[in-house]
Design a protein around this motif. Structure first.
Motif, PDB file in Angstrom:
ATOM      1  N   UNK A   1       0.835  -1.206   0.000  1.00 27.06           N
ATOM      2  CA  UNK A   1       0.000   0.000   0.000  1.00 27.06           C
ATOM      3  C   UNK A   1       0.869   1.254   0.000  1.00 27.06           C
ATOM      4  N   UNK A   2       1.883   1.257   0.846  1.00 25.38           N
ATOM      5  CA  UNK A   2       2.766   2.422   0.921  1.00 25.38           C
ATOM      6  C   UNK A   2       3.516   2.613  -0.389  1.00 25.38           C
ATOM      7  N   UNK A   3       3.931   1.516  -1.011  1.00 28.08           N
ATOM      8  CA  UNK A   3       4.617   1.622  -2.302  1.00 28.08           C
ATOM      9  C   UNK A   3       3.706   2.237  -3.354  1.00 28.08           C
ATOM     10  N   UNK A   4       2.428   1.801  -3.364  1.00 28.21           N
ATOM     11  CA  UNK A   4       1.472   2.353  -4.321  1.00 28.21           C
ATOM     12  C   UNK A   4       1.251   3.836  -4.088  1.00 28.21           C
ATOM     13  N   UNK A   5       1.059   4.221  -2.823  1.00 36.60           N
ATOM     14  CA  UNK A   5       0.773   5.626  -2.512  1.00 36.60           C
ATOM     15  C   UNK A   5       1.964   6.512  -2.869  1.00 36.60           C
ATOM     16  N   UNK A   6       3.154   6.113  -2.445  1.00 35.52           N
ATOM     17  CA  UNK A   6       4.335   6.934  -2.716  1.00 35.52           C
ATOM     18  C   UNK A   6       4.642   6.993  -4.206  1.00 35.52           C
ATOM     19  N   UNK A   7       4.444   5.869  -4.910  1.00 30.02           N
ATOM     20  CA  UNK A   7       4.681   5.872  -6.356  1.00 30.02           C
ATOM     21  C   UNK A   7       3.699   6.784  -7.061  1.00 30.02           C
ATOM     22  N   UNK A   8       2.419   6.642  -6.728  1.00 32.41           N
ATOM     23  CA  UNK A   8       1.381   7.427  -7.387  1.00 32.41           C
ATOM     24  C   UNK A   8       1.503   8.911  -7.049  1.00 32.41           C
ATOM     25  N   UNK A   9       1.477   9.222  -5.754  1.00 29.54           N
ATOM     26  CA  UNK A   9       1.497  10.624  -5.328  1.00 29.54           C
ATOM     27  C   UNK A   9       2.794  11.299  -5.752  1.00 29.54           C
ATOM     28  N   UNK A  10       3.923  10.584  -5.612  1.00 25.08           N
ATOM     29  CA  UNK A  10       5.202  11.187  -5.950  1.00 25.08           C
ATOM     30  C   UNK A  10       5.298  11.584  -7.408  1.00 25.08           C
ATOM     31  N   UNK A  11       5.023  10.650  -8.308  1.00 25.72           N
ATOM     32  CA  UNK A  11       5.158  10.932  -9.738  1.00 25.72           C
ATOM     33  C   UNK A  11       4.111  11.932 -10.218  1.00 25.72           C
ATOM     34  N   UNK A  12       2.856  11.750  -9.780  1.00 24.63           N
ATOM     35  CA  UNK A  12       1.806  12.647 -10.265  1.00 24.63           C
ATOM     36  C   UNK A  12       1.915  14.044  -9.661  1.00 24.63           C
ATOM     37  N   UNK A  13       2.335  14.128  -8.413  1.00 27.40           N
ATOM     38  CA  UNK A  13       2.509  15.449  -7.805  1.00 27.40           C
ATOM     39  C   UNK A  13       3.619  16.221  -8.502  1.00 27.40           C
ATOM     40  N   UNK A  14       4.757  15.554  -8.725  1.00 24.47           N
ATOM     41  CA  UNK A  14       5.866  16.210  -9.417  1.00 24.47           C
ATOM     42  C   UNK A  14       5.489  16.570 -10.850  1.00 24.47           C
ATOM     43  N   UNK A  15       4.748  15.667 -11.506  1.00 20.97           N
ATOM     44  CA  UNK A  15       4.304  15.953 -12.866  1.00 20.97           C
ATOM     45  C   UNK A  15       3.364  17.155 -12.902  1.00 20.97           C
ATOM     46  N   UNK A  16       2.456  17.233 -11.936  1.00 20.88           N
ATOM     47  CA  UNK A  16       1.508  18.361 -11.888  1.00 20.88           C
ATOM     48  C   UNK A  16       2.230  19.678 -11.654  1.00 20.88           C
ATOM     49  N   UNK A  17       3.237  19.657 -10.783  1.00 17.43           N
ATOM     50  CA  UNK A  17       4.001  20.882 -10.516  1.00 17.43           C
ATOM     51  C   UNK A  17       4.727  21.352 -11.770  1.00 17.43           C
ATOM     52  N   UNK A  18       5.356  20.419 -12.462  1.00 14.69           N
ATOM     53  CA  UNK A  18       6.088  20.784 -13.677  1.00 14.69           C
ATOM     54  C   UNK A  18       5.148  21.260 -14.781  1.00 14.69           C
ATOM     55  N   UNK A  19       3.984  20.610 -14.897  1.00 13.70           N
ATOM     56  CA  UNK A  19       3.017  21.053 -15.897  1.00 13.70           C
ATOM     57  C   UNK A  19       2.481  22.443 -15.567  1.00 13.70           C
ATOM     58  N   UNK A  20       2.344  22.735 -14.272  1.00 13.04           N
ATOM     59  CA  UNK A  20       1.945  24.080 -13.874  1.00 13.04           C
ATOM     60  C   UNK A  20       2.993  25.114 -14.253  1.00 13.04           C
ATOM     61  N   UNK A  21       4.273  24.752 -14.117  1.00  9.51           N
ATOM     62  CA  UNK A  21       5.348  25.661 -14.527  1.00  9.51           C
ATOM     63  C   UNK A  21       5.307  25.912 -16.025  1.00  9.51           C
ATOM     64  N   UNK A  22       5.047  24.845 -16.795  1.00 12.75           N
ATOM     65  CA  UNK A  22       4.963  24.996 -18.248  1.00 12.75           C
ATOM     66  C   UNK A  22       3.810  25.916 -18.632  1.00 12.75           C
ATOM     67  N   UNK A  23       2.677  25.791 -17.924  1.00 13.54           N
ATOM     68  CA  UNK A  23       1.519  26.622 -18.235  1.00 13.54           C
ATOM     69  C   UNK A  23       1.778  28.093 -17.940  1.00 13.54           C
TER      70      UNK A  23
END
Length: 299
Positions: free
Chosen positions: A236-258
């Motif tokens: 469960x922890x692996x799933x949460x950290x994998x999901x939240x980590x990659x998607x959170x970082x991706x969202x931040x970078x996409x916000x910078x691009x916007x």
């Protein structure tokens, strides 16, 4: 082709290959099981949708960046570009939504019999297909807003702003598009992420309490090994950290691009690579996550 484009193309090619092979391998197993047994467990049904959405992300985004990185010019029209961007956004939205459904359903499934949520166990299994279908319909409809808005604005102004992304040309950002994006995409993603963290935390607490309750009836040999509850908690922890980590970082970078008028190639490529990480690697964690939780309650 310079070394930079060659390196980026190889990275995207490796990511796409691993992701497609992994997602389609597990997806084919579920489909074969459904064809032979004419039934599919609710968890596997949710995973089928998740693997499908991850494949859509890899096929759309991976194809776009691989072809451009290897110097294939003019390989796609404006309509094709908009279509791939539409598929990518749809896949991302549904990937987050189905991951949320999976996390919540698993939390409800392992709920103790004396819990308030026990009444939802039967209802969740019956209505999960409806919720998933409504989620598909919602995001398929909402994702049409941006192409239509861009087309209307382009015709009214009779001009198009090239954003500097050498992969696809997009209309310039304005207050209306930012507000629409925030309302229909950012806020639901944040809400789904919060629900995923909450449900995963609930599962960890339930598993810990169950471990404490059954620990005294297990033999010394069994208790000396890693317990099923611990294995499930790690998954469960692996799933949460994998999901939240990659998607959170991706969202931040996409916000910078916007927000940036003319983002550099390095920011575009790094954002694309990170956004493909969960669709590429997520199936390794997700596909076996449920079986460890089930095994934790079999003793």
């Amino acid at each position: 082709m310079d070394h930079k484009d060659l390196t980026i193309g190889i990275v995207f090619l490796l990511q796409s290959t691993v992701g497609i092979v992994g997602n389609f391998s597990i997806l084919s197993c579920y489909l074969i099981h459904y064809c032979t047994e004419q039934t599919l467990k609710t968890t596997n049904l949710i995973l089928t949708h998740m693997l499908t959405t991850n494949s859509l992300i890899i096929l759309s985004k991976g194809l776009l960046y691989i072809m451009r990185a290897f110097g294939v010019e003019g390989f796609i029209s404006d309509f094709g570009c908009e279509f791939l961007l539409y598929i990518e956004r749809l896949g991302r939205n549904m990937s987050i939504g189905t991951t949320c459904f999976l996390s919540v359903f698993q939390a409800i499934t392992i709920t103790p019999v004396n819990s308030f949520w026990v009444c939802l166990k039967v209802k969740a299994s019956k209505h999960i297909s409806l919720f998933t279908s409504l989620c598909w319909i919602y995001y398929m409809s909402i994702n049409m807003v941006f192409p239509l808005y861009k087309y209307t604005k382009r015709n009214s102004n009779n001009q198009t702003h090239k954003s500097g992304m050498k992969y696809c040309s997009t209309s310039g950002h304005d207050d209306i598009s930012r507000s629409l994006y925030t309302a229909f995409f950012v806020l639901p993603e944040v809400l789904f992420s919060v629900i995923i963290v909450w449900s995963s935390t609930s599962m960890i607490i339930i598993l810990y309490r169950h471990k404490q309750q059954v620990q005294h009836i297990r033999s010394t040999n069994v208790s000396s090994r890693t317990s099923p509850e611990s294995k499930a908690t790690h998954r469960i922890m692996a799933l949460v950290f994998t999901f939240i980590g990659f998607y959170a970082l991706s969202s931040i970078l996409q916000g910078c691009i916007a927000l940036i008028y003319n983002p550099g190639w390095w920011l575009m490529d790094i954002t694309a690579i990170i956004s493909l990480c969960f669709p590429t690697l997520g199936h390794f964690v997700v596909s076996y996550n449920s079986q460890y939780q089930c095994s934790a309650f079999q003793e």
